[in-house]
Enzyme design. Structure first.
Site, short mmCIF file in Angstrom:
data_model
loop_
_atom_site.label_atom_id
_atom_site.label_comp_id
_atom_site.label_asym_id
_atom_site.label_seq_id
_atom_site.Cartn_x
_atom_site.Cartn_y
_atom_site.Cartn_z
N PRO A 353 0.83 -1.16 0.26
CA PRO A 353 0.00 -0.03 -0.05
C PRO A 353 0.95 1.34 -0.09
O PRO A 353 1.47 1.36 1.01
CB PRO A 353 -1.00 -0.05 1.24
CG PRO A 353 -0.12 -1.19 2.00
CD PRO A 353 0.83 -1.98 1.37
N ASP A 529 5.77 2.19 2.35
CA ASP A 529 4.88 1.21 2.51
C ASP A 529 4.02 1.45 3.54
O ASP A 529 4.62 1.43 4.96
CB ASP A 529 5.67 -0.02 2.67
CG ASP A 529 4.71 -1.20 2.82
OD1 ASP A 529 3.77 -1.18 3.28
OD2 ASP A 529 5.22 -2.35 2.76
N HIS A 530 2.84 1.70 3.40
CA HIS A 530 2.09 2.44 4.51
C HIS A 530 1.74 1.09 5.71
O HIS A 530 1.38 1.65 6.79
CB HIS A 530 0.73 2.74 4.10
CG HIS A 530 0.18 3.83 4.85
ND1 HIS A 530 0.68 4.47 6.09
CD2 HIS A 530 -0.91 4.76 4.54
CE1 HIS A 530 -0.34 5.16 6.59
NE2 HIS A 530 -1.19 5.59 5.76
N ARG A 531 2.14 -0.01 5.49
CA ARG A 531 2.00 -1.05 6.68
C ARG A 531 2.91 -0.87 7.43
O ARG A 531 2.64 -1.13 8.70
CB ARG A 531 2.06 -2.45 5.86
CG ARG A 531 0.82 -2.83 5.00
CD ARG A 531 1.21 -4.14 4.35
NE ARG A 531 2.57 -4.08 3.74
CZ ARG A 531 2.95 -4.91 3.08
NH1 ARG A 531 2.58 -6.41 3.03
NH2 ARG A 531 4.29 -5.28 2.53
N ILE A 533 4.96 2.19 7.66
CA ILE A 533 5.49 3.54 8.04
C ILE A 533 3.92 4.28 8.11
O ILE A 533 3.43 4.13 7.12
CB ILE A 533 6.34 4.02 7.13
CG1 ILE A 533 7.65 3.33 7.21
CG2 ILE A 533 6.41 5.75 7.32
CD1 ILE A 533 8.73 3.69 5.98
#
Ligand code: CAO
Length: 557
Positions: A353, A529-531, A533
């Site tokens: 993501p 990577d929004h998972r 950070i």
């Protein structure tokens, strides 16, 4: 050369080959099936009996066979036991046994075992329990299909349970017309002779239970009586009083009738997770053969499901267009590098993501310092661009923010924090995009970094890059500054969790509180990577990076 012959098939008649399991040239073991034969009631696999290489197969699908008939020759055969060169039938391989441990027996006279399968043991009144009949010396027998549920109405010949040994399949019919009151086994349960399978309440009266009694003679059938083979399952003549209207067992209560396949095919289907009921058999009399299962799997993998809007990847497919209808076209393959890059980028785009954080760094002082080093750079034979400074600043920022120099583990439950700072940088080449890696960039000075960037970029463009040069990165930079642009969205180089995009630095008027000053502004775009950070962390990371580039003296602190 060893010969394989049809083993003892008792008094079975009209036996023919219905499936070939191997082809000339195949290496077989003693227990590997060579082919499957079937009488009008039973099917059985004929194993090789010895190990070797199949030299020739002397029969084809549909050929009639009889006991002792030569069916194949093996070369390089290892002699096995006391029957060298002859097929060693499996424990269930004789038709008499196959009747008990595989598909049904001769139509005229059901065997004792078949009768036992049909003869439920009475419990109370018209309630009766059906157990696993004599299964000979078959080993490792498990339930592979339970075709009934409590409450189901069944008829005497309706399929109830299918059990399977390593070589043979046996269908166990309901044994009486009635209603299932309990099912005692589940698919996968191991069973032995006598294991209780299900209980049913027989239709008709308790005074005349719908079953063959122990003293009931074997029921002879007329020559034209319908066969009990799977595809031709027909209700038997009623033993109990006629069924009341509406109590006919609909087809869906006999799923076995739709699944006509031998043990090897069933095993393959189970291994591949395929429901045999979904497959159309192309074998004799509609039997499902291994090739049908393989074909089904291939088709499911390569084509979208009918009526589905999903492509093979599970994503909505992009329309396929015949562009030649609109003008001349030319097909040109992607280079190997570009194709590999495309796969990686696609995988990252689908799995990660992405969010991109944009910011700017005031690099006026950095640029002035870089300008002051031009002469020295020329003497060193190095073109000193902003990139080595950016690499150095990134290493500092990564040490402050360790989760940016990390990966997520396979379950995305833990960070893998890297204590090394290997910075990959995208290089544009005629072969495509390549990302060589500056190893231990944090321990290198600006001059070394500049020289190494030039060296690695040259290796890429001259196709001299080694495998090791492009491995082990912990963070990446994509610098498009020389080409222009005000910002872009780089794709994270997964399994890394962040990548810095650098666009073209421009001189902009910046308000200093009293007047506009011309400042050199470098656009930064951090994709992450929004998972791993969150947005606030990304904002702080880029702001910190910008502050380091604003005042590169901080890089020496
Ligand atoms: N703004 C303005 N000018 C820049 C700049 C920036 N952000 N970055 C570099 N420049 C200048 C350099 O200073 C140099 O000019 P001078 O010779 O006058 O100093 C000139 O642009 C050319 O630099 P370069 O490209 O030769 O060297 P580099 O160190 O900046 O970059 C490399 C090296 C290999 C990264 C680059 O050549 C390259 O291939 N970039 C493409 C990366 C890419 O394709 N990214 C997209 C990937 S998709 O995410």
């Amino acid at each position: 050369m060893a010969e394989i012959r049809i083993p003892d098939i008792g008094d079975a008649e009209n036996v023919e080959v219905i499936e070939l399991c191997v082809a000339p040239g195949d290496t077989v073991g003693p227990d590997d099936a060579i082919l499957v034969i079937e009488s009008d009631k039973a099917s059985m696999e004929v194993p090789a009996g010895i190990a070797g290489t199949l030299q020739e197969l002397l029969v084809g699908i549909g050929d009639p066979v009889e006991e002792g008939q030569l069916i194949a020759r093996l070369s390089d055969a290892e002699q096995a036991g006391d029957s060298p060169g002859e097929a060693r039938p499996h424990a269930t391989a004789s038709p008499q046994e196959a009747e008990s441990a595989d598909l049904p027996g001769p139509p005229e006279a059901p065997t004792a075992n078949e009768e036992r399968a049909r003869e439920p043991e009475p419990v109370t009144g018209s309630e009766m329990v059906v157990s696993v009949p004599d299964i000979g010396d078959a080993q490792d027998v498990v339930v592979i299909e339970v075709a009934i549920r409590p409450g189901d109405r069944v008829d005497e010949d309706g399929l109830a349970v299918v059990v399977e040994s390593d070589k043979a399949t046996m269908e166990i019919p309901a044994g009486a017309t009635g209603v299932v009151t309990a099912v005692h086994v589940r698919e996968g349960d191991p069973v032995v002779e006598g294991t209780r399978l299900f209980t049913l309440e027989a239709a008709g009266s308790a005074a005349e239970p719908a079953r063959a009694g122990p003293d009931r003679p074997a029921r002879p059938s007329a020559p034209d009586e319908p066969s009990r083979s799977r595809e031709g399952r027909k209700p038997s003549p009623p033993l109990a009083p006629a069924k009341p209207p509406g109590s006919e067992i609909p087809e869906e209560y006999s799923p076995g009738a739709k699944v006509y396949a031998g043990p090897a095919t069933r095993r393959l289907a189970r291994e591949l997770g395929v429901a045999l009921a979904e497959i159309n058999g192309t074998g004799a009399r509609g039997r499902i053969v291994k090739d049908d299962v393989k074909h089904f799997v291939k088709q499911s993998m390569s084509s979208p499901r009918e009526g589905s809007e999903r492509g093979p990847t599970g994503l909505p497919p992009v329309p396929t267009v015949d562009f030649a209808r609109f003008g001349p076209v030319e097909s040109q393959p992607l280079t190997r590098v570009r194709a590999a890059g495309a796969r990686n980028l696609h995988a990252s785009w689908l799995n990660v993501p992405h969010v991109t954080q944009h910011d700017e760094a005031d690099v006026t002082e950095l640029e002035s310092f870089r300008g002051s080093l031009k002469t020295e750079a020329a003497e060193r034979g190095v073109n000193l661009t902003p990139l080595p400074f950016i690499v150095k600043a990134c290493c500092y920022a990564l040490k402050e923010f360790p989760t940016f120099n990390a990966s997520l583990d396979a379950n995305a439950e833990n960070y893998v924090l890297k204590r090394y700072y290997n910075i990959g940088f995208a290089v544009d080449s005629d072969q495509g995009l390549v990302v060589p890696v500056l190893k231990d960039a944090d321990r290198k000075g600006i001059w070394d970094l500049a020289a190494e960037i030039a060296e690695l970029a040259a290796k890429v463009r001259e196709r001299r890059l080694g495998m090791d040069d492009a491995q082990g990165g912990s963070f990446s930079i994509s610098s498009l500054g020389a080409l222009g642009g005000t910002g872009f969205t780089p794709i994270v180089n997964a399994p890394e969790v962040a990548i810095l995009g650098v666009a073209r630095l421009v001189t902009k008027p910046v308000w200093d509180g009293s007047e506009f000053q011309p400042r050199k502004i470098l656009p930064l775009s951090l994709s992450y990577d929004h998972r791993a950070i969150n947005g606030a962390e990304a904002g702080r990371f880029v702001a910190h990076l910008a502050s380091l580039l604003n005042d590169i003296r901080r890089l020496s602190l």
